[in-house]
Design an enzyme around this catalytic site. Structure first.
Site, short mmCIF file in Angstrom:
data_model
loop_
_atom_site.label_atom_id
_atom_site.label_comp_id
_atom_site.label_asym_id
_atom_site.label_seq_id
_atom_site.Cartn_x
_atom_site.Cartn_y
_atom_site.Cartn_z
N SER A 25 0.86 -1.19 0.00
CA SER A 25 0.00 0.00 0.00
C SER A 25 0.89 1.23 0.00
CB SER A 25 -0.86 0.01 1.26
OG SER A 25 -1.47 1.27 1.43
N TYR A 84 -1.36 -0.50 10.31
CA TYR A 84 -1.39 -0.93 8.91
C TYR A 84 -0.18 -0.41 8.15
CZ TYR A 84 -3.40 -1.57 4.20
OH TYR A 84 -3.64 -1.93 2.88
N1 LIG Z 1 -8.70 -1.87 -1.03
C1 LIG Z 1 -7.73 -0.96 -1.03
O1 LIG Z 1 -7.97 0.25 -1.20
C2 LIG Z 1 -6.30 -1.37 -0.83
C3 LIG Z 1 -5.30 -0.39 -1.00
C4 LIG Z 1 -3.97 -0.75 -0.85
C5 LIG Z 1 -3.65 -2.06 -0.54
N2 LIG Z 1 -4.64 -3.00 -0.36
C6 LIG Z 1 -4.22 -4.36 -0.03
O2 LIG Z 1 -4.84 -5.28 -0.92
C7 LIG Z 1 -5.01 -6.56 -0.28
C8 LIG Z 1 -6.46 -7.02 -0.43
O3 LIG Z 1 -7.27 -6.04 0.18
P1 LIG Z 1 -8.84 -5.92 -0.12
O4 LIG Z 1 -9.13 -4.48 -0.29
O5 LIG Z 1 -9.25 -6.88 -1.14
O6 LIG Z 1 -9.40 -6.36 1.32
P2 LIG Z 1 -10.73 -7.15 1.73
O7 LIG Z 1 -11.82 -6.87 0.77
O8 LIG Z 1 -10.92 -6.86 3.18
O9 LIG Z 1 -10.30 -8.69 1.52
C9 LIG Z 1 -9.26 -9.22 2.29
C10 LIG Z 1 -9.02 -10.64 1.85
O10 LIG Z 1 -7.92 -11.17 2.64
C11 LIG Z 1 -8.34 -12.40 3.19
N3 LIG Z 1 -7.65 -12.73 4.43
C12 LIG Z 1 -7.50 -11.99 5.55
N4 LIG Z 1 -6.84 -12.69 6.48
C13 LIG Z 1 -6.55 -13.90 5.93
C14 LIG Z 1 -5.89 -15.06 6.39
N5 LIG Z 1 -5.40 -15.16 7.63
N6 LIG Z 1 -5.75 -16.12 5.53
C15 LIG Z 1 -6.25 -16.06 4.27
N7 LIG Z 1 -6.93 -14.99 3.80
C16 LIG Z 1 -7.07 -13.93 4.62
C17 LIG Z 1 -9.84 -12.23 3.42
O11 LIG Z 1 -10.45 -13.51 3.62
P3 LIG Z 1 -11.79 -13.70 4.52
O12 LIG Z 1 -12.96 -13.42 3.61
O13 LIG Z 1 -11.69 -15.13 4.94
O14 LIG Z 1 -11.71 -12.74 5.65
C18 LIG Z 1 -10.22 -11.55 2.11
O15 LIG Z 1 -10.32 -12.49 1.06
C19 LIG Z 1 -4.57 -6.35 1.17
O16 LIG Z 1 -3.25 -6.81 1.33
C20 LIG Z 1 -4.63 -4.84 1.35
O17 LIG Z 1 -3.77 -4.37 2.35
C21 LIG Z 1 -5.95 -2.68 -0.51
#
Ligand SMILES: NC(=O)c1ccc[n+]([C@@H]2O[C@H](COP(=O)([O-])OP(=O)(O)OC[C@H]3O[C@@H](n4cnc5c(N)ncnc54)[C@H](OP(=O)(O)O)[C@@H]3O)[C@@H](O)[C@H]2O)c1
Length: 237
Positions: free
Chosen positions: A145, A161
């Site tokens: 991020s 974070y």
């Molecule tokens: N969205 C943004 O704006 C943004 C910006 C920068 C970076 N990111 C990064 O992008 C990545 C994905 O984020 P997102 O926005 O898609 O978040 P999200 O919608 O909250 O989804 C998170 C995903 O991670 C999984 N997860 C969490 N803990 C886990 C574990 N212990 N084992 C396996 N899976 C696990 C969740 O599974 P469950 O359904 O089982 O909980 C879900 O599939 C993250 O690394 C985040 O930091 C996101």
């Protein structure tokens, strides 16, 4: 079979991980190992797999659990055989600390966030490195991020974070330094409308993910050890 590329993504039950699987499945030569911690509850993912005629394999994987990771490696090895994994995407991540500040941080939250955002990608790297080394592309993407960039940091907010993503960025650098024969990058996917990004995020998830895939697919060995955003711009650490 020679143009087959195998992708493994963590955290594909929803958000960016689910969208990565969806977009990758549109390319007939791609095989996707879609991992998630609770496959029986991942209904949207199952729908994608049902439509993909055997090119999406759903594998149970909790990235914070050693036993789960070991079991997943055995299952994935049986699927990919001597081809290995071309693209390993450590996407699973959390932001349990909300907009915590240094003085208000709950240290147990900090520890939990580190366990998922830093220790887990290191565990996935260690466990899956032999399969990545067998592949043609040998590429690892750590989903980071911009909040993990000290240069781009936004003051005393999102401390747990941001600190975890800064550490993940160093892990990317160390993985590259240890294995110059790999292509390892940190990726900022953009601020996307997911559960983590929130409903008022800048971009729809499909836009950010399309950008991420464009960048990853055009990576060159010289790009290894660097930090990119979804538009291909190199970011400062
Ligand atoms: N969205 C943004 O704006 C943004 C910006 C920068 C970076 N990111 C990064 O992008 C990545 C994905 O984020 P997102 O926005 O898609 O978040 P999200 O919608 O909250 O989804 C998170 C995903 O991670 C999984 N997860 C969490 N803990 C886990 C574990 N212990 N084992 C396996 N899976 C696990 C969740 O599974 P469950 O359904 O089982 O909980 C879900 O599939 C993250 O690394 C985040 O930091 C996101």
């Amino acid at each position: 079979m020679s143009d087959t590329q195998i992708w493994l993504i963590t955290g594909t039950s929803r958000g960016i991980g689910l969208e990565l699987v969806k977009q990758l499945a549109a390319t007939p030569s791609y095989v996707v190992i879609a991992t998630c911690r609770n496959p029986t509850k991942a209904l949207a993912l199952k729908e994608l797999a049902d439509a993909a005629k055997g090119r999406i394999h759903i594998v149970a994987l909790d990235v914070t659990d050693d036993k789960s990771v070991k079991e997943s490696v055995a299952q994935v090895t049986a699927i990919v055989g001597s081809h290995g994994i071309d693209y390993l995407v450590s996407n699973a991540g959390i932001n349990d600390g909300g907009d915590d500040r240094p003085s208000l941080m709950d240290l147990s939250v900090l520890q939990h966030v580190f366990d998922t955002n830093v220790v887990a990608p290191a565990r996935i790297y260690q466990a899956y490195l032999p399969l990545v080394m067998k592949s043609t592309k040998k590429t690892i993407v750590n989903v980071s991020s911009a909040l993990g960039s000290i240069t781009l940091a936004r003051g005393p907010i999102y401390t747990s974070y941001s600190t975890s993503k800064a550490a993940l960025n160093m892990l990317t650098y160390k993985e590259h330094a240890e294995h110059p024969d790999l292509t390892v990058i940190s990726m900022q996917p953009g601020h996307l409308k997911t559960d983590l990004g929130g409903p008022s995020a800048q971009l729809d998830v499909d836009v950010g993910v399309a950008g991420v895939l464009n960048v990853v697919k055009s990576l060159k060995p010289d790009d290894s050890g660097k930090f990119f955003d979804y538009q291909g711009k190199e970011l400062p650490w």
